[in-house]
Design a protein around this motif. Structure first.
Motif, PDB file in Angstrom:
ATOM      1  N   ALA A  69      17.754  18.948 -10.287  1.00  0.00           N
ATOM      2  CA  ALA A  69      17.567  17.705  -9.524  1.00  0.00           C
ATOM      3  C   ALA A  69      16.762  18.014  -8.277  1.00  0.00           C
ATOM      4  O   ALA A  69      17.297  18.085  -7.179  1.00  0.00           O
ATOM      5  CB  ALA A  69      18.906  17.072  -9.187  1.00  0.00           C
ATOM      6  N   GLY A  70      15.449  18.201  -8.451  1.00  0.00           N
ATOM      7  CA  GLY A  70      14.592  18.427  -7.296  1.00  0.00           C
ATOM      8  C   GLY A  70      14.487  17.185  -6.441  1.00  0.00           C
ATOM      9  O   GLY A  70      14.349  17.263  -5.217  1.00  0.00           O
ATOM     10  N   LEU A  71      14.551  16.018  -7.089  1.00  0.00           N
ATOM     11  CA  LEU A  71      14.536  14.734  -6.388  1.00  0.00           C
ATOM     12  C   LEU A  71      15.281  13.722  -7.231  1.00  0.00           C
ATOM     13  O   LEU A  71      15.091  13.652  -8.448  1.00  0.00           O
ATOM     14  CB  LEU A  71      13.092  14.252  -6.168  1.00  0.00           C
ATOM     15  N   THR A  72      16.143  12.937  -6.585  1.00  0.00           N
ATOM     16  CA  THR A  72      16.859  11.861  -7.268  1.00  0.00           C
ATOM     17  C   THR A  72      16.450  10.530  -6.650  1.00  0.00           C
ATOM     18  O   THR A  72      16.593  10.319  -5.452  1.00  0.00           O
ATOM     19  CB  THR A  72      18.381  12.041  -7.143  1.00  0.00           C
ATOM     20  N   LEU A  73      15.911   9.651  -7.479  1.00  0.00           N
ATOM     21  CA  LEU A  73      15.455   8.339  -7.030  1.00  0.00           C
ATOM     22  C   LEU A  73      16.593   7.323  -7.154  1.00  0.00           C
ATOM     23  O   LEU A  73      17.648   7.611  -7.743  1.00  0.00           O
ATOM     24  CB  LEU A  73      14.256   7.907  -7.865  1.00  0.00           C
ATOM     25  N   PRO A  74      16.419   6.115  -6.607  1.00  0.00           N
ATOM     26  CA  PRO A  74      17.469   5.094  -6.728  1.00  0.00           C
ATOM     27  C   PRO A  74      17.848   4.827  -8.173  1.00  0.00           C
ATOM     28  O   PRO A  74      17.011   4.915  -9.084  1.00  0.00           O
ATOM     29  CB  PRO A  74      16.818   3.868  -6.070  1.00  0.00           C
ATOM     30  N   SER A  75      19.094   4.475  -8.391  1.00  0.00           N
ATOM     31  CA  SER A  75      19.616   4.307  -9.749  1.00  0.00           C
ATOM     32  C   SER A  75      19.173   3.001 -10.403  1.00  0.00           C
ATOM     33  O   SER A  75      19.485   2.766 -11.569  1.00  0.00           O
ATOM     34  CB  SER A  75      21.143   4.370  -9.738  1.00  0.00           C
ATOM     35  N   ASP A  76      18.439   2.146  -9.676  1.00  0.00           N
ATOM     36  CA  ASP A  76      17.984   0.893 -10.279  1.00  0.00           C
ATOM     37  C   ASP A  76      16.641   1.027 -10.980  1.00  0.00           C
ATOM     38  O   ASP A  76      16.047   0.024 -11.387  1.00  0.00           O
ATOM     39  CB  ASP A  76      17.912  -0.210  -9.218  1.00  0.00           C
ATOM     40  N   CYS A  77      16.146   2.269 -11.130  1.00  0.00           N
ATOM     41  CA  CYS A  77      14.861   2.466 -11.802  1.00  0.00           C
ATOM     42  C   CYS A  77      14.945   3.657 -12.746  1.00  0.00           C
ATOM     43  O   CYS A  77      15.869   4.466 -12.662  1.00  0.00           O
ATOM     44  CB  CYS A  77      13.746   2.700 -10.777  1.00  0.00           C
ATOM     45  N   TRP A  78      13.989   3.726 -13.675  1.00  0.00           N
ATOM     46  CA  TRP A  78      13.876   4.918 -14.503  1.00  0.00           C
ATOM     47  C   TRP A  78      12.424   5.367 -14.527  1.00  0.00           C
ATOM     48  O   TRP A  78      11.493   4.572 -14.497  1.00  0.00           O
ATOM     49  CB  TRP A  78      14.438   4.715 -15.903  1.00  0.00           C
ATOM     50  N   ILE A  79      12.226   6.681 -14.536  1.00  0.00           N
ATOM     51  CA  ILE A  79      10.905   7.272 -14.393  1.00  0.00           C
ATOM     52  C   ILE A  79      10.160   7.216 -15.718  1.00  0.00           C
ATOM     53  O   ILE A  79      10.692   7.573 -16.767  1.00  0.00           O
ATOM     54  CB  ILE A  79      11.019   8.724 -13.892  1.00  0.00           C
ATOM     55  N   THR A  80       8.895   6.770 -15.654  1.00  0.00           N
ATOM     56  CA  THR A  80       8.104   6.585 -16.864  1.00  0.00           C
ATOM     57  C   THR A  80       6.872   7.479 -16.947  1.00  0.00           C
ATOM     58  O   THR A  80       6.361   7.732 -18.037  1.00  0.00           O
ATOM     59  CB  THR A  80       7.643   5.124 -16.978  1.00  0.00           C
ATOM     60  N   SER A  81       6.352   7.942 -15.799  1.00  0.00           N
ATOM     61  CA  SER A  81       5.099   8.687 -15.827  1.00  0.00           C
ATOM     62  C   SER A  81       4.951   9.511 -14.557  1.00  0.00           C
ATOM     63  O   SER A  81       5.411   9.099 -13.486  1.00  0.00           O
ATOM     64  CB  SER A  81       3.918   7.716 -15.973  1.00  0.00           C
TER      65      SER A  81
END
Length: 258
Positions: A69-81
């Motif tokens: 987990a180098g970076l954790t973004l908000p849980s309301d999104c998912w990474i696509t690209s």
């Protein structure tokens, strides 16, 4: 990269011994959500480090030294690209809840920091593809949920300021339209796969976006001659050739120039 119902694993392959080994595990998927496709890992040219994403987490593989987990973004999104924008890692995300907006996070790649440098609004819909083309971030967004009056395939460009909507394709058909997260860059053009109607005919093939006397977005080529396909499972350019996997195991190699 591969996933189970609760996590995503990164594997290495030893060609001499023909063996796979687990590099690390990203425990990023709660059991109560559907697992989206895993975006293509990206090696940033500034540090030669491999970045991989699952759900809302970015993992870091520095020559075998793995950070889950180098970076954790908000849980309301998912990474696509993933791609680069100068010294930043540009992280495209789609909203987990229909009707919300897509964002791109610009991260300075410092795993000791829990924040990003900037957050860019890429509009309503699902941002599935992001690439650096000619020094600008080019994002492809599809809006086809119940919150969209008219389903659209949209192209945004960011080169400072705010992302600009430069191309829009619209249809009155909600069924059988889709945008995959598969992408490849050849020269100064972005290639991706989408199923979307053009003048009443559904186009299910590779598409291309780029800039030449202005930005353009258009269908590029069929992957199996003129034969229609059901789905593309992945593709990439290797030297002068384009390799495409499609329709549950079929595979083709063609000249990259089309």
């Amino acid at each position: 990269m591969g996933y189970s119902s609760t996590d995503v694993k990164m594997y290495s392959y030893d060609g001499a011994t023909i063996t796979f080994a687990t590099v690390g595990t990203i425990s990023a998927y709660p059991t109560n959500i559907a697992i989206p496709n895993i975006p293509k890992p990206f090696r940033h040219p500034a540090d030669d480090i491999l970045y991989a994403a699952a759900c809302n987490v970015v993992a870091v593989n520095n020559n075998g030294s793995f950070t889950a987990a180098g970076l954790t973004l908000p849980s309301d999104c998912w990474i696509t690209s993933l791609t680069e924008y100068g010294s930043y890692l540009a992280i495209a995300t789609a909203p987990r809840n229909p009707g919300e907006r897509s964002r791109v996070f610009l991260w300075g790649r410092d795993t000791s920091q829990t924040t990003v440098s900037e957050i860019l609004d890429f509009g309503q819909g699902d941002l599935k593809v992001l690439e650096n083309i000619d020094g600008a971030l080019v994002g492809i967004v599809i809006s086809n949920s119940d919150f969209s009056v008219t389903p659209q395939l949209k192209m945004y460009v960011y080169s400072g300021g705010s992302p600009e909507l430069v191309k829009t394709l619209s249809t009155t058909t909600y069924a059988s339209i889709s945008l995959d997260i598969f992408k490849a860059k050849q020269g100064n053009e972005l290639y991706f796969t989408a199923k979307f109607p053009i003048q009443g005919t559904t186009i299910n093939q590779l598409w291309v976006a780029g800039r030449k006397d202005g930005w353009y977005l258009s269908p590029d080529r069929y992957v199996n001659g003129t034969t229609a396909i059901t789905s593309v499972n992945g593709f990439d350019f290797v030297g002068d050739y384009l390799f495409v996997g499609f329709d549950s195991g079929s595979f083709v190699r063609t000249y990259a120039g089309g």
